[in-house]
Design a protein around this motif. Structure first.
Motif, short mmCIF file in Angstrom:
data_model
loop_
_atom_site.label_atom_id
_atom_site.label_comp_id
_atom_site.label_asym_id
_atom_site.label_seq_id
_atom_site.Cartn_x
_atom_site.Cartn_y
_atom_site.Cartn_z
N ILE A 9 0.81 -1.22 0.00
CA ILE A 9 0.00 0.00 0.00
C ILE A 9 0.84 1.26 0.00
CG2 ILE A 9 -1.88 -1.14 1.22
CD1 ILE A 9 -1.00 0.36 3.73
N THR A 10 2.18 1.12 0.03
CA THR A 10 3.03 2.31 0.05
C THR A 10 2.79 3.15 -1.20
OG1 THR A 10 4.72 1.12 1.29
CG2 THR A 10 5.39 3.15 0.22
N SER A 11 2.75 2.50 -2.36
CA SER A 11 2.53 3.22 -3.60
C SER A 11 1.16 3.91 -3.59
CB SER A 11 2.60 2.26 -4.79
OG SER A 11 2.33 2.92 -6.00
N TRP A 12 0.15 3.20 -3.08
CA TRP A 12 -1.20 3.77 -2.97
C TRP A 12 -1.19 5.02 -2.11
CZ3 TRP A 12 -4.24 4.53 1.36
CH2 TRP A 12 -5.59 4.83 1.12
N MET A 13 -0.48 4.97 -0.97
CA MET A 13 -0.44 6.10 -0.06
C MET A 13 0.32 7.27 -0.67
SD MET A 13 0.22 4.09 3.52
CE MET A 13 0.27 5.55 4.54
N SER A 71 14.18 -3.47 -3.17
CA SER A 71 13.44 -4.53 -3.84
C SER A 71 12.34 -3.89 -4.67
CB SER A 71 12.83 -5.49 -2.81
OG SER A 71 11.96 -4.79 -1.93
N THR A 72 11.82 -4.66 -5.62
CA THR A 72 10.77 -4.16 -6.50
C THR A 72 9.57 -5.08 -6.41
OG1 THR A 72 12.44 -3.27 -8.01
CG2 THR A 72 10.19 -3.47 -8.85
N THR A 73 8.40 -4.50 -6.19
CA THR A 73 7.17 -5.29 -6.09
C THR A 73 6.71 -5.72 -7.48
OG1 THR A 73 5.72 -3.36 -6.26
CG2 THR A 73 6.51 -3.94 -4.07
N GLU A 74 5.70 -6.59 -7.51
CA GLU A 74 5.17 -7.07 -8.79
C GLU A 74 4.58 -5.93 -9.62
OE1 GLU A 74 2.38 -10.12 -8.02
OE2 GLU A 74 3.86 -11.55 -7.26
N SER A 75 4.14 -4.89 -8.93
CA SER A 75 3.56 -3.74 -9.64
C SER A 75 4.62 -2.76 -10.13
CB SER A 75 2.56 -3.01 -8.73
OG SER A 75 3.21 -2.55 -7.56
N GLU A 78 9.44 0.44 -6.32
CA GLU A 78 10.72 0.14 -5.66
C GLU A 78 10.65 0.49 -4.18
OE1 GLU A 78 14.98 2.15 -5.89
OE2 GLU A 78 14.67 0.82 -7.62
N ILE A 79 11.01 -0.46 -3.34
CA ILE A 79 10.99 -0.29 -1.89
C ILE A 79 12.42 -0.24 -1.36
CG2 ILE A 79 10.22 -1.23 0.32
CD1 ILE A 79 7.93 -0.43 -1.44
N THR A 80 12.71 0.80 -0.58
CA THR A 80 14.00 0.91 0.09
C THR A 80 13.82 0.54 1.56
OG1 THR A 80 14.75 2.66 -1.41
CG2 THR A 80 15.93 2.43 0.68
N THR A 81 14.56 -0.46 2.02
CA THR A 81 14.40 -0.97 3.39
C THR A 81 15.70 -0.83 4.16
OG1 THR A 81 12.79 -2.59 2.56
CG2 THR A 81 13.69 -2.94 4.77
N ARG A 82 15.60 -0.33 5.39
CA ARG A 82 16.76 -0.20 6.26
C ARG A 82 16.71 -1.31 7.31
NH1 ARG A 82 19.37 4.41 5.41
NH2 ARG A 82 20.38 4.47 7.46
#
Length: 205
Positions: A9-13, A71-75, A78-82
């Motif tokens: 939901i990050t992209s949605w937000m 990482s990259t979701t199926e949609s 791109e997610i950056t994680t610490r």
């Protein structure tokens, strides 16, 4: 470690960050419960030192930053994680309440997700945001309640998107016709007629 299922939901937000949100994110209601607020395992409750980039939990132990991953979701988002890890959990009196892991406590944090969630929370708790969210929950649920409980509709009888779309059209048409008859509203009756016509056209062609 609990990763935020929030990745979906990050992209949605983000797309709606400049608008007043009326739909809550996945943990919004849980965060308002007493159990959530008293759960020391939630890193959202911990003290974050932005300068040192460390997170300190209830026992005073610090989790240090280790590395950053992407990482990259199926949609395609791109997610950056610490990634953080404690120095030592050995002998910690709160370990059983903090983690079920045998070793050290580790967490993964999306800073962008936390920022968007904090922004959405502030807007939802504002006077205007609360009024909109309550209105959104009330209006659709009333229709669903009518269809499920008063009409006895519990499952679709047909299969396939075109046929299910037709079935939904008939349900909504029935709901609107009853409403139009009660209110003697010609405008609603015409809308129902158009819905039925479009549904039949969709199935035939």
């Amino acid at each position: 470690m609990k990763t935020t299922s929030s990745l979906n939901i990050t992209s949605w937000m983000e797309r709606r960050s400049k608008r007043m949100p009326i739909a809550t994110y996945n943990t919004y209601h849980k965060e308002n419960t007493k159990a959530w607020k008293q759960d020391i395992s939630k890193f959202e409750h911990w003290l974050y030192d932005e300068k040192e980039d460390t997170r300190t939990y209830a026992a005073g132990q610090k989790l240090l930053f280790r590395y950053e991953s992407r990482s990259t979701t199926e949609s395609g988002y791109e997610i950056t994680t610490r990634h953080y890890r404690s120095l030592s959990c050995e002998g910690c009196p709160l370990k059983e309440r903090c983690t079920k892991a045998q070793g050290e406590r580790e967490i993964k944090v999306s800073m962008e997700y936390l920022r968007l969630k904090r922004q959405a929370r502030e807007q939802l708790k504002s006077e205007d945001g609360y009024a909109l969210s309550v209105r959104r929950m009330h209006e659709p649920e009333r229709v669903f309640g009518q269809i499920k409980n008063n009409r006895g509709f519990r499952r679709f009888l047909l299969r396939g998107l075109p046929k299910v779309s037709l079935e939904v059209g008939w349900l909504l048409a029935h709901h609107l016709l009853k409403k139009a008859a009660k209110d003697k509203n010609l405008k609603i009756a015409l809308q129902v007629r158009n819905v039925i016509f479009m549904k039949f056209t969709f199935v035939i062609y």
